[in-house]
Design a protein around this motif. Structure first.
Motif, mmCIF file in Angstrom:
data_model
loop_
_atom_site.group_PDB
_atom_site.id
_atom_site.type_symbol
_atom_site.label_atom_id
_atom_site.label_comp_id
_atom_site.label_asym_id
_atom_site.label_seq_id
_atom_site.Cartn_x
_atom_site.Cartn_y
_atom_site.Cartn_z
ATOM 1 N N GLY A 1 1.065 -1.045 -0.271
ATOM 2 C CA GLY A 1 0.166 0.013 0.032
ATOM 3 C C GLY A 1 0.813 1.337 -0.097
ATOM 4 N N SER B 1 1.412 3.702 1.963
ATOM 5 C CA SER B 1 2.376 4.273 3.840
ATOM 6 C C SER B 1 3.065 3.194 3.089
ATOM 7 C CB SER B 1 0.928 3.488 4.748
ATOM 8 O OG SER B 1 -0.691 4.092 4.586
ATOM 9 N N PHE C 1 -2.075 14.429 3.352
ATOM 10 C CA PHE C 1 -2.811 13.681 3.775
ATOM 11 C C PHE C 1 -1.344 12.723 5.496
ATOM 12 C CE2 PHE C 1 -1.542 8.781 2.491
ATOM 13 C CZ PHE C 1 -2.666 8.187 3.089
ATOM 14 N N THR D 1 -0.359 15.224 -4.267
ATOM 15 C CA THR D 1 -1.185 14.429 -4.631
ATOM 16 C C THR D 1 -1.875 15.383 -5.697
ATOM 17 O OG1 THR D 1 -2.418 15.493 -3.236
ATOM 18 C CG2 THR D 1 -2.167 13.523 -2.042
ATOM 19 N N TYR E 1 -5.594 15.757 -1.577
ATOM 20 C CA TYR E 1 -5.951 15.118 0.131
ATOM 21 C C TYR E 1 -5.711 16.657 0.917
ATOM 22 C CZ TYR E 1 -8.350 12.610 3.510
ATOM 23 O OH TYR E 1 -8.907 12.130 4.320
ATOM 24 N N ASP F 1 1.758 10.520 -5.357
ATOM 25 C CA ASP F 1 0.208 9.710 -4.736
ATOM 26 C C ASP F 1 -0.797 10.140 -5.916
ATOM 27 O OD1 ASP F 1 -0.788 8.934 -3.645
ATOM 28 O OD2 ASP F 1 -1.211 9.698 -1.367
ATOM 29 N N TYR G 1 -3.507 8.061 -5.918
ATOM 30 C CA TYR G 1 -4.851 7.436 -4.759
ATOM 31 C C TYR G 1 -5.915 8.082 -5.975
ATOM 32 C CZ TYR G 1 -6.808 11.626 -2.781
ATOM 33 O OH TYR G 1 -7.010 12.520 -2.578
ATOM 34 N N THR H 1 -2.440 2.091 -5.326
ATOM 35 C CA THR H 1 -2.523 1.554 -4.334
ATOM 36 C C THR H 1 -4.174 0.348 -4.868
ATOM 37 O OG1 THR H 1 -3.501 1.345 -1.604
ATOM 38 C CG2 THR H 1 -3.932 3.552 -3.540
ATOM 39 N N LYS I 1 -8.482 1.638 -2.455
ATOM 40 C CA LYS I 1 -9.647 2.042 -2.533
ATOM 41 C C LYS I 1 -10.470 1.390 -3.577
ATOM 42 C CE LYS I 1 -7.313 5.161 0.060
ATOM 43 N NZ LYS I 1 -8.129 6.683 0.055
ATOM 44 N N ARG J 1 -4.052 -4.872 1.192
ATOM 45 C CA ARG J 1 -2.434 -3.906 2.084
ATOM 46 C C ARG J 1 -1.607 -5.068 0.083
ATOM 47 N NH1 ARG J 1 -3.508 -0.595 4.036
ATOM 48 N NH2 ARG J 1 -1.534 0.202 3.597
HETATM 49 C C1 LIG Z 1 -4.247 10.599 0.155
HETATM 50 C C2 LIG Z 1 -4.301 8.662 0.619
HETATM 51 N N1 LIG Z 1 -3.441 8.057 -0.471
HETATM 52 C C3 LIG Z 1 -3.008 6.500 -0.277
HETATM 53 C C4 LIG Z 1 -3.800 6.023 0.704
HETATM 54 C C5 LIG Z 1 -3.845 4.751 0.218
HETATM 55 O O1 LIG Z 1 -2.697 4.706 1.771
HETATM 56 P P1 LIG Z 1 -3.175 2.911 1.524
HETATM 57 O O2 LIG Z 1 -2.800 1.930 0.129
HETATM 58 O O3 LIG Z 1 -1.758 2.342 2.612
HETATM 59 O O4 LIG Z 1 -4.039 1.801 2.549
HETATM 60 C C6 LIG Z 1 -5.070 7.050 1.698
HETATM 61 C C7 LIG Z 1 -5.966 5.959 2.425
HETATM 62 O O5 LIG Z 1 -6.897 6.702 2.779
HETATM 63 C C8 LIG Z 1 -4.743 8.705 0.888
HETATM 64 O O6 LIG Z 1 -6.290 9.203 1.655
#
Ligand SMILES: Cc1ncc(COP(=O)(O)O)c(C=O)c1O
Length: 489
Positions: free
Chosen positions: A192, A194, A218, A260, A265, A293, A295, A323, A326, A333
């Motif tokens: 993921g 993180s 974030f 982002t 975010y 990122d 996402y 990732t 979502k 993970r």
């Molecule tokens: C800005 C952003 N990036 C990435 C993620 C996803 O994180 P991960 O892949 O660690 O679950 C999130 C999850 O809330 C997010 O808000």
């Protein structure tokens, strides 16, 4: 009390956490009187507003009360429990079972002291996807199938960069859904975003290195950077995204930038082309790495797809993160880095040294799931579901709280920000609103929780991934009632 000035945690949160901890551990028993805010501010070397904001938080949670002469004392435990609506220990055993942060490094002490409610179970959790429509039957079939006669490589020798079949499918997926051209050799599977941020921060940064982070931004990204000892420099975000010129002014010697750009975010703005080019140009000239990122971009329709920063990158500056949290679910993970070639080998070796590789259980099943087209079908279905949920939420807010919250449609994703109007701002802060709602059993994230410094805007971050469209009006009416908001009143 030691304040970490370069930490991901705002100073007022750090002060509140220290005091809360001291109260719960009996270091400050009921009736303890504190120094005046000016004296504390002077001792800690911060502004008085920071101390007052920390106190406000603890007043609202019920830890503090004021004396008739205007002083501040610690409230008794019973009063604390009654007023807080928070997970406060109810017995001495619970207090003793609290993590003893005292033995940790200073960085980790400040990270552990920070109270952050991810509220995954809430209808309004900003990051939680809907799982009720996920094709679990196909998923279970593929898990069984891929594990019936596994090869040695799946059991004993999975490459640190991830299963080759999954890296191939990720490259195909990014090409078709995101218009991002890359080869499987540029993909490194992670646990993921993180975990990718953790790996990158540890490998690229030395303690004290400056990093631009978006303000607001974030929070989880800040944790990984703080854990690596980075000095976080908050850079404001306006309606065109990260203010690059401000970044150059505030931290011209930064080593890394985390952005982002396609769907900031939490604000949801997308970075304009001019800014993107400015960012790339400056990073190239100054040898600064950019983490993109990306996402939630998969939820955009093709006609509104914005090119990623990586696809504008001609000099291999951008480390792209994606990732499956979502588009499938966070507990899987699994995510990925698309890295410039010069980084792929290093990240792969680095991963092998830290925790070998991401769990292999889901990797081959996911590759098959993607190869058979289930992921694309699920994504197409979910785009429609989320569009309906977003509209229901927007309609409810616009109809029921028109004078107090202001919303505009989000281009993609699972959340939107409802900004406080001047009228609501005059009555309460977003943290006060979130606390009042929490007491009524509704968890909504205050926008200011995403700021490192004093929040410049007030609002509520509404996730709608798990929100049933039929429930939107009822829940927003409950929120309006709780906050005393009536149209025209
Ligand atoms: C800005 C952003 N990036 C990435 C993620 C996803 O994180 P991960 O892949 O660690 O679950 C999130 C999850 O809330 C997010 O808000």
């Amino acid at each position: 009390m030691h304040l970490e000035r370069t930490s991901a945690i705002a100073l007022h949160q750090q002060i509140a956490a220290h005091m809360r901890n001291g109260i719960l551990r009996g270091i400050f028993p009921a009736g303890t009187q504190f120094l005046g805010s000016r004296e504390i501010a002077r001792e800690l070397g911060c502004s008085r507003t920071v101390v007052l904001t920390a106190w406000e938080l603890l007043y609202a949670e019920g830890y503090l009360e004021s004396t008739p002469r205007g002083g501040v004392t610690v409230a008794s435990v019973n009063q604390t429990q009654a007023g807080a609506g928070l997970a406060i220990p109810t017995s001495i055993d619970q207090v003793l079972a609290a993590p003893d942060a005292g033995h940790m490094s200073r960085r980790w002490q400040s990270l552990l002291a920070f109270e952050y409610d991810t509220n995954w179970k809430s209808e309004f959790s900003p990051g939680a996807p809907d799982i009720s429509s996920f094709p679990f039957k196909e998923w279970a079939r593929l898990l069984r199938q891929t594990w019936q006669n596994p090869k040695n490589v799946e059991c004993l020798d999975l490459p640190a960069a991830g299963h080759s079949a999954l890296r191939q499918e990720i490259a195909n997926f990014l090409g078709s859904v995101r218009g991002l051209v890359c080869t499987p050799n540029e993909v490194v599977v992670t646990s993921g975003t993180s975990s990718a941020l953790d790996l990158i921060s540890r490998m690229i940064l030395d303690p004290g290195d400056e990093v631009w982070v978006e303000e607001p931004g974030f929070v989880e990204a800040r944790w990984a950077l703080t854990a690596a000892g980075a000095k976080l420099v908050p850079i404001p975000v306006d309606d065109k995204g990260l203010c690059v010129s401000e970044g150059i002014r505030r931290a011209p010697n930064a080593r890394l930038i985390v952005v982002t750009p396609s769907h900031q975010y939490p604000l949801g703005v997308s970075m304009g082309l001019e800014r993107r080019l400015e960012l790339l140009d400056w990073a190239n000239k100054n040898n600064v790495w950019i983490v993109e990122d990306d996402y939630n971009s998969e939820f955009r329709h093709q006609d509104s797809m914005i090119a990623s920063l990586r696809s504008l990158d001609r000099e291999q500056r951008v480390i792209y993160l994606g990732t499956f949290s979502k588009i499938i679910m966070p507990s899987l993970r699994l995510g990925y880095v698309v890295a410039p070639e010069r980084f792929v080998d290093a990240f792969t070796k680095g991963r092998a040294r830290i925790d070998v590789h991401s769990s292999g259980i889901g990797q081959l099943a996911l590759a098959e799931f993607m190869r058979e087209g289930h992921l694309l079908r699920h994504l197409r279905r979910m785009r429609k579901v989320y569009a309906i949920r977003q509209k229901a939420l927007m309609d409810a807010i616009t109809a029921l709280m028109p004078d107090d919250l202001s919303v505009s449609p989000a281009a993609t994703g699972l959340h939107l920000v409802a900004f406080f109007t001047e009228r609501l701002k005059a009555r309460m802060s977003d943290e006060e609103a979130a606390r009042a709602l929490k007491r009524a059993g509704i968890h909504v994230q205050p926008l200011s929780q995403n700021y490192l410094e004093q929040a410049t805007r007030q609002g509520l971050v509404f996730g709608y991934g798990r929100l049933n469209a039929e429930d939107a009006a009822r829940l927003i009416a409950k929120i309006a009632g709780c906050l005393g908001c009536q149209p025209g009143r």
